[in-house]
Write a protein that holds these residues in place. Structure first.
Motif, PDB file in Angstrom:
ATOM      1  N   ARG A   1      19.824  94.414  47.157  1.00  0.00           N
ATOM      2  CA  ARG A   1      21.112  94.085  46.544  1.00  0.00           C
ATOM      3  C   ARG A   1      21.923  93.309  47.559  1.00  0.00           C
ATOM      4  NH1 ARG A   1      23.056  99.551  43.479  1.00  0.00           N
ATOM      5  NH2 ARG A   1      21.571  99.395  41.767  1.00  0.00           N
TER       6      ARG A   1
ATOM      7  N   ASP B   1      10.768  82.587  54.174  1.00  0.00           N
ATOM      8  CA  ASP B   1      10.119  83.615  53.352  1.00  0.00           C
ATOM      9  C   ASP B   1      10.864  84.949  53.442  1.00  0.00           C
ATOM     10  OD1 ASP B   1       8.223  81.725  52.614  1.00  0.00           O
ATOM     11  OD2 ASP B   1       6.718  82.445  54.049  1.00  0.00           O
TER      12      ASP B   1
ATOM     13  N   LEU C   1      16.547  88.365  49.295  1.00  0.00           N
ATOM     14  CA  LEU C   1      17.302  88.036  48.086  1.00  0.00           C
ATOM     15  C   LEU C   1      16.632  88.604  46.829  1.00  0.00           C
ATOM     16  CD1 LEU C   1      18.286  84.347  48.892  1.00  0.00           C
ATOM     17  CD2 LEU C   1      19.783  86.362  48.957  1.00  0.00           C
ATOM     18  N   LYS C   2      15.321  88.679  46.833  1.00  0.00           N
ATOM     19  CA  LYS C   2      14.585  89.178  45.672  1.00  0.00           C
ATOM     20  C   LYS C   2      14.625  90.700  45.568  1.00  0.00           C
ATOM     21  CE  LYS C   2      10.065  89.019  43.426  1.00  0.00           C
ATOM     22  NZ  LYS C   2       8.705  88.475  43.479  1.00  0.00           N
ATOM     23  N   PHE C   3      14.489  91.393  46.689  1.00  0.00           N
ATOM     24  CA  PHE C   3      14.281  92.841  46.639  1.00  0.00           C
ATOM     25  C   PHE C   3      15.495  93.694  47.015  1.00  0.00           C
ATOM     26  CE2 PHE C   3       9.934  91.174  47.436  1.00  0.00           C
ATOM     27  CZ  PHE C   3       9.363  91.581  46.240  1.00  0.00           C
TER      28      PHE C   3
ATOM     29  N   ARG D   1       9.960  93.263  52.222  1.00  0.00           N
ATOM     30  CA  ARG D   1       8.848  92.377  52.556  1.00  0.00           C
ATOM     31  C   ARG D   1       8.167  92.907  53.818  1.00  0.00           C
ATOM     32  NH1 ARG D   1       8.304  87.115  55.756  1.00  0.00           N
ATOM     33  NH2 ARG D   1       6.317  86.338  55.036  1.00  0.00           N
TER      34      ARG D   1
ATOM     35  N   GLN E   1      13.620  79.485  44.294  1.00  0.00           N
ATOM     36  CA  GLN E   1      13.328  80.759  43.626  1.00  0.00           C
ATOM     37  C   GLN E   1      13.430  80.654  42.121  1.00  0.00           C
ATOM     38  OE1 GLN E   1      15.768  83.601  46.057  1.00  0.00           O
ATOM     39  NE2 GLN E   1      13.758  84.549  46.265  1.00  0.00           N
TER      40      GLN E   1
ATOM     41  N   LYS F   1      13.942  84.700  51.209  1.00  0.00           N
ATOM     42  CA  LYS F   1      13.527  84.807  49.807  1.00  0.00           C
ATOM     43  C   LYS F   1      13.278  86.263  49.422  1.00  0.00           C
ATOM     44  CE  LYS F   1      11.340  80.279  49.287  1.00  0.00           C
ATOM     45  NZ  LYS F   1      10.043  79.579  49.122  1.00  0.00           N
ATOM     46  N   ALA F   2      12.580  86.989  50.279  1.00  0.00           N
ATOM     47  CA  ALA F   2      12.248  88.384  49.988  1.00  0.00           C
ATOM     48  C   ALA F   2      13.486  89.266  49.970  1.00  0.00           C
ATOM     49  CB  ALA F   2      11.240  88.906  51.014  1.00  0.00           C
TER      50      ALA F   2
ATOM     51  N   LEU G   1      17.534  79.085  47.364  1.00  0.00           N
ATOM     52  CA  LEU G   1      17.823  79.594  46.016  1.00  0.00           C
ATOM     53  C   LEU G   1      17.207  78.717  44.934  1.00  0.00           C
ATOM     54  CD1 LEU G   1      21.539  80.653  46.525  1.00  0.00           C
ATOM     55  CD2 LEU G   1      19.578  82.175  46.158  1.00  0.00           C
TER      56      LEU G   1
END
Length: 183
Positions: free
Chosen positions: A156, A146, A152-154, A35, A182, A149-150, A179
């Protein structure tokens, strides 16, 4: 005046040459994990202990072009906050040095093509959760939400490890809330 890129190159090169155990955290680490974030400071965690670490750290900061007041480092250690802020001599950017008495759990990476180290994503998420918990009013913590979130999304992330540690930290409800957002 130096650019952020020039500033960052000086910091990375100085720390790489120092032999200190260090890693980047904060906005720079969040950017590494996916992010892009703007920032006006750089956060570096440095392991302290053993012979000569203090002198090496001060020398590293000077070599990077920072204005070094040794008292700031001493005050950070004495107060227990373990954070000292140093400003750049060539720009308005600052560096927060976070002093750690533990061996650092870090991940190899690159910034501007230079090899360096970043805080592991699990530990970065946990530190962001603690920041969210401490921020009042809660709306001011949206940047950290934010960031989590990023990451966790992008990246490992060992989510079970994060859950276990978040439960111990008292931040599990914040993690579960993020979580659930998301989907």
């Amino acid at each position: 005046m130096d650019s952020f890129e020039g500033f960052l190159r000086r910091i990375v090169k100085s720390f790489n040459a120092s032999g200190l155990d260090y890693m980047f955290t904060g906005a720079l680490a969040v950017s590494y994990y996916g992010r892009a974030r703007t920032t006006v400071d750089v956060d570096v965690i440095v392991a302290v202990g053993g012979d000569g670490w203090r002198e090496r750290l001060l020398s590293t900061l000077r070599a990077a072009g920072l204005v070094v007041e040794e008292k700031m480092l001493d005050d950070a250690l004495k107060s227990g906050c373990n954070v000292a802020t140093f400003r750049d001599s060539k720009s308005p950017i600052t560096v927060d040095i976070i002093l750690s008495r533990e061996k650092l759990a870090k991940k190899r990476g690159k910034v501007l093509g230079l090899p360096t180290y970043f805080q592991k994503p699990e530990d970065l998420v946990l530190s962001k959760l603690r920041m969210i918990e401490a921020t009042e009013p809660r709306e001011r913590a949206q940047k950290d939400v934010d960031d989590v979130k990023a990451i966790l999304k992008f990246a490992r992330v060992d989510l079970e490890k994060v859950r276990r540690k978040a439960e111990k930290d008292g931040t599990l409800r914040i993690l579960e809330s993020i979580l659930s957002q998301q989907g």
